[in-house]
Design an enzyme around this catalytic site. Sequence first.
Site, short mmCIF file in Angstrom:
data_model
loop_
_atom_site.label_atom_id
_atom_site.label_comp_id
_atom_site.label_asym_id
_atom_site.label_seq_id
_atom_site.Cartn_x
_atom_site.Cartn_y
_atom_site.Cartn_z
N LYS A 134 29.12 43.43 27.77
CA LYS A 134 29.37 44.70 28.45
C LYS A 134 29.58 45.81 27.43
CE LYS A 134 32.94 44.54 31.14
NZ LYS A 134 34.18 44.74 31.94
N LYS A 164 39.83 39.97 25.04
CA LYS A 164 40.58 40.03 26.31
C LYS A 164 41.89 39.28 26.11
CE LYS A 164 39.91 41.61 30.53
NZ LYS A 164 38.98 42.65 31.01
N ASP A 186 44.19 45.93 32.60
CA ASP A 186 43.32 45.21 33.54
C ASP A 186 44.25 44.93 34.73
OD1 ASP A 186 40.46 43.72 33.36
OD2 ASP A 186 41.80 42.49 34.54
#
Length: 448
Positions: free
Chosen positions: A112, A124, A164
Amino acid sequence: MYIDNEIERIRQKYHNQPEFVQSIEEVFCSAKPLIEAHPEYQKADLLHRMAEPERMFRFRVVWTDDEGKVRTNVGYRCQFNGAIGPYKGGLRFQKNINESIIKFLAFEQTYKNALTGLPIGGGKGGSDFDPAGRSEDEIMRFCQSFMTALYRYIGPDIDVPAGDMGVGRKEIGYLFGQYRRLKGNFENGVITGKGLSYGGSLIRPEATGYGAVYFLNEVLKHENDKLEGKRIGVSGYGNVAWGIIKKAAELGAKVTYMSGPDGYVHDEEGICTKEKIDFVQELRLTDPLHCKPYADRFGCEFVPGKKFWGTKDVDIYMPAAVQNDVDEVSAQKIIDSGVKYYIEVANMPTTAQALEMLRGCKDIIVAPSKAVNAGGVGVSALEMSQNSERLSWSEEEVDELLHLMMKNIHKNSMIAASEFNLGYDLVAGANIAGFKKVAEAMMEQGVF
Ligand code: 2IT
């Protein structure tokens, strides 16, 4: 053969990490024609290397709750791929988080981020900490403890976390505050999604949703169709759904369905007024588990415990909740509904089987999440640029760059698919384009 063997090896090795395997399969299978055209990849063991994170931390996060009880959680940070820039990606605080979910999100983030065209690698992190029902003080203490464990491994040129699920502006503030306290300097480029007063970017809260609508708009233009007057069903009612609702309303479309863990809301008139849009934003902050209060407040339909997939009175479906939200049963309902546009927004919102069914249906256009939701992290990269330049850009400037970025991602995905004679296949195209950039960077940087 090479690709199939690699996938089989990964399946066996990580049979207990299903989300991670699923995300790898989507990228590698989609990029098959490109990989087959480059035999040197096999010699360089490229797929194997791409499927292993460069580094992954797992750490203990201990904090004390308001009753004085000591609580222990697990924290993670996966620095998956740094070939094109510092690791970049959000932190997710959710009670069911595990290694498979963190790795799938970090892997997905790598491709991405490559699509954004900006110099950011993939990472992440997160924790199995459940923010539901926790007091302000508890959340602050948790964030401080989390950052105390993580701070020595991140930095503006090393690894740049963001928010997130379960990590919004408030948590980012506590995380940054603790980083600054521990480091003794003001490196605000270490984290994105900050408040405006200490280096946050305008439009960042809206960026993922706005970007998704810009991307949708490109898809519609390609089909000689237009956004104006369209009815959209969005699953979820979080930050991303809010951005979609806001931009859709601004451009003359309307979101008529949204959903939460408790069921779905149907607002035939559309979530279009400022009052309604503000209510959605407020509701998410105060009640992350129930969207029903919206129906109560505005006198519209609420259907408990169900999903709206299959409803015929929309023109576009946008899954914007969690991974694997749309399974085979839902996919069949979507196919039977006759709705033409299926625009993924959440990371990997469709199970592998459901995605295969939808892509196999010639009347449906599927847009993949790693392209559609890339505007969020794209604006995070713009936040990093502003921080390193020590200035801030106007709302118009950031929005214009975001809009251009989404147009380019759509165009580049289209071009990548057509280079391999795949037609207007955005899933294949986005994966090929993202893969190509990461592969090139890894190949040129030598074997490691
Ligand atoms: O999934 C995502 O792209 C994000 N959670 C945003 C990551 C970021 O660094 O802004």
